[in-house]
Design a protein around this motif. Structure first.
Motif, PDB file in Angstrom:
ATOM      1  N   ALA A 118       0.825  -1.208   0.000  1.00 23.73           N
ATOM      2  CA  ALA A 118       0.000   0.000   0.000  1.00 23.73           C
ATOM      3  C   ALA A 118       0.858   1.255   0.000  1.00 23.73           C
ATOM      4  CB  ALA A 118      -0.927  -0.005   1.216  1.00 23.73           C
ATOM      5  N   GLU A 119       2.020   1.184   0.657  1.00 17.44           N
ATOM      6  CA  GLU A 119       2.942   2.314   0.742  1.00 17.44           C
ATOM      7  C   GLU A 119       4.344   1.883   0.368  1.00 17.44           C
ATOM      8  OE1 GLU A 119       1.812   5.673   4.095  1.00 17.44           O
ATOM      9  OE2 GLU A 119       3.249   4.114   4.575  1.00 17.44           O
ATOM     10  N   GLN A 120       5.015   2.703  -0.434  1.00 20.10           N
ATOM     11  CA  GLN A 120       6.421   2.495  -0.748  1.00 20.10           C
ATOM     12  C   GLN A 120       7.150   3.803  -0.452  1.00 20.10           C
ATOM     13  OE1 GLN A 120       7.129  -0.045  -4.412  1.00 20.10           O
ATOM     14  NE2 GLN A 120       5.069   0.679  -4.910  1.00 20.10           N
ATOM     15  N   LEU A 121       7.785   3.859   0.708  1.00 15.44           N
ATOM     16  CA  LEU A 121       8.443   5.088   1.157  1.00 15.44           C
ATOM     17  C   LEU A 121       9.944   4.997   0.942  1.00 15.44           C
ATOM     18  CD1 LEU A 121       6.516   5.830   4.489  1.00 15.44           C
ATOM     19  CD2 LEU A 121       5.997   6.605   2.157  1.00 15.44           C
ATOM     20  N   LEU A 122      10.493   5.975   0.253  1.00 12.01           N
ATOM     21  CA  LEU A 122      11.923   6.041   0.002  1.00 12.01           C
ATOM     22  C   LEU A 122      12.562   7.018   0.984  1.00 12.01           C
ATOM     23  CD1 LEU A 122      10.674   4.947  -2.683  1.00 12.01           C
ATOM     24  CD2 LEU A 122      12.556   6.059  -3.871  1.00 12.01           C
ATOM     25  N   PRO A 123      13.784   6.756   1.411  1.00 11.42           N
ATOM     26  CA  PRO A 123      14.434   7.692   2.323  1.00 11.42           C
ATOM     27  C   PRO A 123      14.824   8.990   1.631  1.00 11.42           C
ATOM     28  CG  PRO A 123      15.975   5.979   1.664  1.00 11.42           C
ATOM     29  CD  PRO A 123      14.629   5.579   1.127  1.00 11.42           C
ATOM     30  N   GLY A 124      14.709  10.101   2.369  1.00 12.01           N
ATOM     31  CA  GLY A 124      15.315  11.354   1.940  1.00 12.01           C
ATOM     32  C   GLY A 124      16.702  11.433   2.544  1.00 12.01           C
ATOM     33  N   PHE A 125      17.487  12.415   2.113  1.00 10.85           N
ATOM     34  CA  PHE A 125      18.871  12.505   2.573  1.00 10.85           C
ATOM     35  C   PHE A 125      19.128  13.875   3.183  1.00 10.85           C
ATOM     36  CE2 PHE A 125      18.606   9.420  -0.819  1.00 10.85           C
ATOM     37  CZ  PHE A 125      19.207   8.318  -0.231  1.00 10.85           C
ATOM     38  N   LEU A 126      19.474  13.883   4.481  1.00 11.11           N
ATOM     39  CA  LEU A 126      19.799  15.140   5.143  1.00 11.11           C
ATOM     40  C   LEU A 126      20.948  15.797   4.399  1.00 11.11           C
ATOM     41  CD1 LEU A 126      19.421  17.110   7.536  1.00 11.11           C
ATOM     42  CD2 LEU A 126      21.121  15.753   8.774  1.00 11.11           C
ATOM     43  N   THR A 127      20.717  17.018   3.956  1.00 10.35           N
ATOM     44  CA  THR A 127      21.684  17.727   3.121  1.00 10.35           C
ATOM     45  C   THR A 127      21.999  19.074   3.753  1.00 10.35           C
ATOM     46  OG1 THR A 127      20.627  16.671   1.205  1.00 10.35           O
ATOM     47  CG2 THR A 127      22.195  18.431   0.760  1.00 10.35           C
ATOM     48  N   THR A 128      23.278  19.359   3.859  1.00 13.05           N
ATOM     49  CA  THR A 128      23.771  20.581   4.498  1.00 13.05           C
ATOM     50  C   THR A 128      24.792  21.233   3.570  1.00 13.05           C
ATOM     51  OG1 THR A 128      25.642  19.483   5.578  1.00 13.05           O
ATOM     52  CG2 THR A 128      23.505  19.428   6.737  1.00 13.05           C
ATOM     53  N   PRO A 129      25.276  22.423   3.906  1.00 17.74           N
ATOM     54  CA  PRO A 129      26.321  23.019   3.059  1.00 17.74           C
ATOM     55  C   PRO A 129      27.552  22.123   2.892  1.00 17.74           C
ATOM     56  CG  PRO A 129      25.401  24.685   4.511  1.00 17.74           C
ATOM     57  CD  PRO A 129      24.806  23.370   4.940  1.00 17.74           C
ATOM     58  N   GLU A 130      27.779  21.228   3.851  1.00 12.16           N
ATOM     59  CA  GLU A 130      28.958  20.367   3.797  1.00 12.16           C
ATOM     60  C   GLU A 130      28.841  19.248   2.750  1.00 12.16           C
ATOM     61  OE1 GLU A 130      29.078  22.899   6.925  1.00 12.16           O
ATOM     62  OE2 GLU A 130      27.512  21.343   6.777  1.00 12.16           O
ATOM     63  N   ASN A 131      27.639  18.766   2.490  1.00 16.61           N
ATOM     64  CA  ASN A 131      27.508  17.656   1.537  1.00 16.61           C
ATOM     65  C   ASN A 131      26.607  17.960   0.345  1.00 16.61           C
ATOM     66  OD1 ASN A 131      24.985  17.576   2.757  1.00 16.61           O
ATOM     67  ND2 ASN A 131      24.967  15.378   3.114  1.00 16.61           N
ATOM     68  N   ALA A 132      26.152  19.216   0.227  1.00 11.79           N
ATOM     69  CA  ALA A 132      25.220  19.565  -0.856  1.00 11.79           C
ATOM     70  C   ALA A 132      25.845  19.412  -2.234  1.00 11.79           C
ATOM     71  CB  ALA A 132      24.705  20.984  -0.671  1.00 11.79           C
ATOM     72  N   ALA A 133      27.142  19.620  -2.355  1.00  9.66           N
ATOM     73  CA  ALA A 133      27.787  19.612  -3.674  1.00  9.66           C
ATOM     74  C   ALA A 133      27.611  18.279  -4.390  1.00  9.66           C
ATOM     75  CB  ALA A 133      29.273  19.945  -3.533  1.00  9.66           C
ATOM     76  N   LYS A 134      27.625  17.179  -3.646  1.00  7.73           N
ATOM     77  CA  LYS A 134      27.490  15.876  -4.315  1.00  7.73           C
ATOM     78  C   LYS A 134      26.100  15.690  -4.900  1.00  7.73           C
ATOM     79  CE  LYS A 134      26.294  12.867  -0.367  1.00  7.73           C
ATOM     80  NZ  LYS A 134      26.734  11.688   0.430  1.00  7.73           N
ATOM     81  N   PHE A 135      25.089  16.298  -4.276  1.00  3.91           N
ATOM     82  CA  PHE A 135      23.739  16.192  -4.813  1.00  3.91           C
ATOM     83  C   PHE A 135      23.539  17.176  -5.969  1.00  3.91           C
ATOM     84  CE2 PHE A 135      23.232  14.604  -0.428  1.00  3.91           C
ATOM     85  CZ  PHE A 135      22.715  13.352  -0.725  1.00  3.91           C
ATOM     86  N   VAL A 136      24.307  18.282  -5.966  1.00  2.00           N
ATOM     87  CA  VAL A 136      24.294  19.197  -7.119  1.00  2.00           C
ATOM     88  C   VAL A 136      24.890  18.480  -8.325  1.00  2.00           C
ATOM     89  CG1 VAL A 136      25.230  21.320  -8.071  1.00  2.00           C
ATOM     90  CG2 VAL A 136      24.424  21.272  -5.703  1.00  2.00           C
ATOM     91  N   ALA A 137      25.990  17.748  -8.097  1.00  2.00           N
ATOM     92  CA  ALA A 137      26.677  17.040  -9.186  1.00  2.00           C
ATOM     93  C   ALA A 137      25.865  15.881  -9.725  1.00  2.00           C
ATOM     94  CB  ALA A 137      28.054  16.564  -8.718  1.00  2.00           C
ATOM     95  N   GLU A 138      25.173  15.188  -8.839  1.00  2.48           N
ATOM     96  CA  GLU A 138      24.420  13.999  -9.251  1.00  2.48           C
ATOM     97  C   GLU A 138      23.179  13.873  -8.382  1.00  2.48           C
ATOM     98  OE1 GLU A 138      25.226   9.273 -10.271  1.00  2.48           O
ATOM     99  OE2 GLU A 138      26.719  10.434  -9.187  1.00  2.48           O
ATOM    100  N   HIS A 139      22.063  14.368  -8.896  1.00  6.55           N
ATOM    101  CA  HIS A 139      20.826  14.366  -8.119  1.00  6.55           C
ATOM    102  C   HIS A 139      20.168  13.000  -8.200  1.00  6.55           C
ATOM    103  CE1 HIS A 139      17.011  15.608  -6.411  1.00  6.55           C
ATOM    104  NE2 HIS A 139      17.525  16.788  -6.156  1.00  6.55           N
ATOM    105  N   PRO A 140      19.733  12.465  -7.060  1.00  9.64           N
ATOM    106  CA  PRO A 140      19.113  11.122  -7.069  1.00  9.64           C
ATOM    107  C   PRO A 140      17.731  11.127  -7.742  1.00  9.64           C
ATOM    108  CG  PRO A 140      18.946  12.106  -4.882  1.00  9.64           C
ATOM    109  CD  PRO A 140      19.807  13.020  -5.692  1.00  9.64           C
TER     110      PRO A 140
END
Length: 311
Positions: free
Chosen positions: A289-311
């Motif tokens: 009935a539900e399929q919940l995916l995790p979100g990822f806590l993102t801060t100035p320290e690790n934001a660059a990797k999500f800018v480079a490759e967004h999930p």
């Protein structure tokens, strides 16, 4: 292994743990995708994910944009159901009338995949979203920690009564409840989850409560507006601002310290999982009935990797 590969592999577990791989796209030639508002980066990224993955599988996607109007969406879905779609991916435009498209599709014998927002009283055959409560808890816990575990907080909500608004409120309230030094002094709901609303609401609330040190805004657009409101308000104390979504427009600003935290959602992963789920449902498989995916806590320290490759 690349970030996207790892995240999509994790997302796939949401269905494959309970259902064998092997449902074919052969029976699914056309999918209807009803989106609440393509002006929002988050929904646009899901659309891109759905359309790109469906194209890989030789499936046509007919996309309609309700521009946040429930009545428009009901009319659009009625039209979609006349176009021979084999499955329906549905992001409700709001809490009002959200159940109508689901009921219409089910009456037509078309499987329904709800994404991001569920239809109260008429859920789809499966519901796919980020684990909003857990991710909001992590964002609020983080900014409360930055403030030393104490301070007055403002909360700028998303659209009232929608699934993400309800769940994000619940998660943040849990973090507040664990910190006796934190007081939620004011909160206000938005209509569009937008930066302009974040600025306007933020200015009004800061004028009434100039001594706050924490703001949780339930979308990155709202957070960017709130951060702007802090700058123009003239408050002297440090105000920590948390958002939600991991929007492609907001992540570079976060990386530069423009605000303090967000929860990056797996938007492309959600789109791919929605297509896979639609194929399986059309093949007669049962899904959770539900399929919940995790979100990822993102801060100035690790934001660059999500800018480079967004999930």
């Amino acid at each position: 292994m690349k970030l996207t590969t790892m995240l999509l592999a994790a997302a796939a577990l949401a269905t494959t743990a309970l259902n064998p791989i092997g449902a074919s796209a052969a029976e699914v030639k056309k999918i209807g995708l009803a989106v609440s508002n393509l002006q929002a980066d988050y929904f646009n990224q899901i659309k891109i994910g759905v359309e790109a993955y469906a194209k890989e599988k030789g499936i046509e996607v007919i996309t309609v944009d309700a521009k946040n109007d429930s009545a428009t969406q009901v009319s659009q879905v009625q039209d979609l159901l006349t176009q021979g779609i084999d499955a329906f991916i549905y992001i409700p435009a709001g809490a009002a009338a959200a159940a109508v498209p689901t009921r219409l599709a089910k009456e037509a014998g078309i499987p329904v995949v709800n994404v991001d927002r569920n239809a109260d009283g008429a859920p789809g055959d499966t519901f796919i979203a980020t684990d909003n409560a857990t991710s909001a808890y992590e964002v609020c816990k983080h900014i409360i920690g930055l403030a030393g575990g104490k301070g007055k907080m403002l909360m700028i909500h998303g659209q009232k009564g929608t699934t993400p608004e309800v769940e994000r409120t619940k998660g943040c309230m849990q973090a507040i409840g664990e910190n006796s030094g934190v007081e939620l002094v004011a909160q206000q709901w938005s209509e569009q989850w937008s930066q302009a609303e974040g600025l306007n609401i933020g200015q009004n609330l800061l004028q009434a409560h100039p001594d706050v040190s924490l703001i949780f805004a339930q979308a990155d657009g709202l957070a960017l507006g709130a951060a702007q409101a802090v700058k123009v308000s003239g408050v002297s104390q440090r105000v920590y601002v948390g958002g939600f979504d991991g929007d492609t427009t907001a992540l570079p600003i976060l990386a530069e310290g423009g605000f303090d935290a967000t929860a990056t959602q797996q938007v492309r992963g959600i789109g791919r999982l929605a297509v896979d789920s639609a194929i399986k449902l059309a093949a007669g498989e049962k899904l959770p009935a539900e399929q919940l995916l995790p979100g990822f806590l993102t801060t100035p320290e690790n934001a660059a990797k999500f800018v480079a490759e967004h999930p």
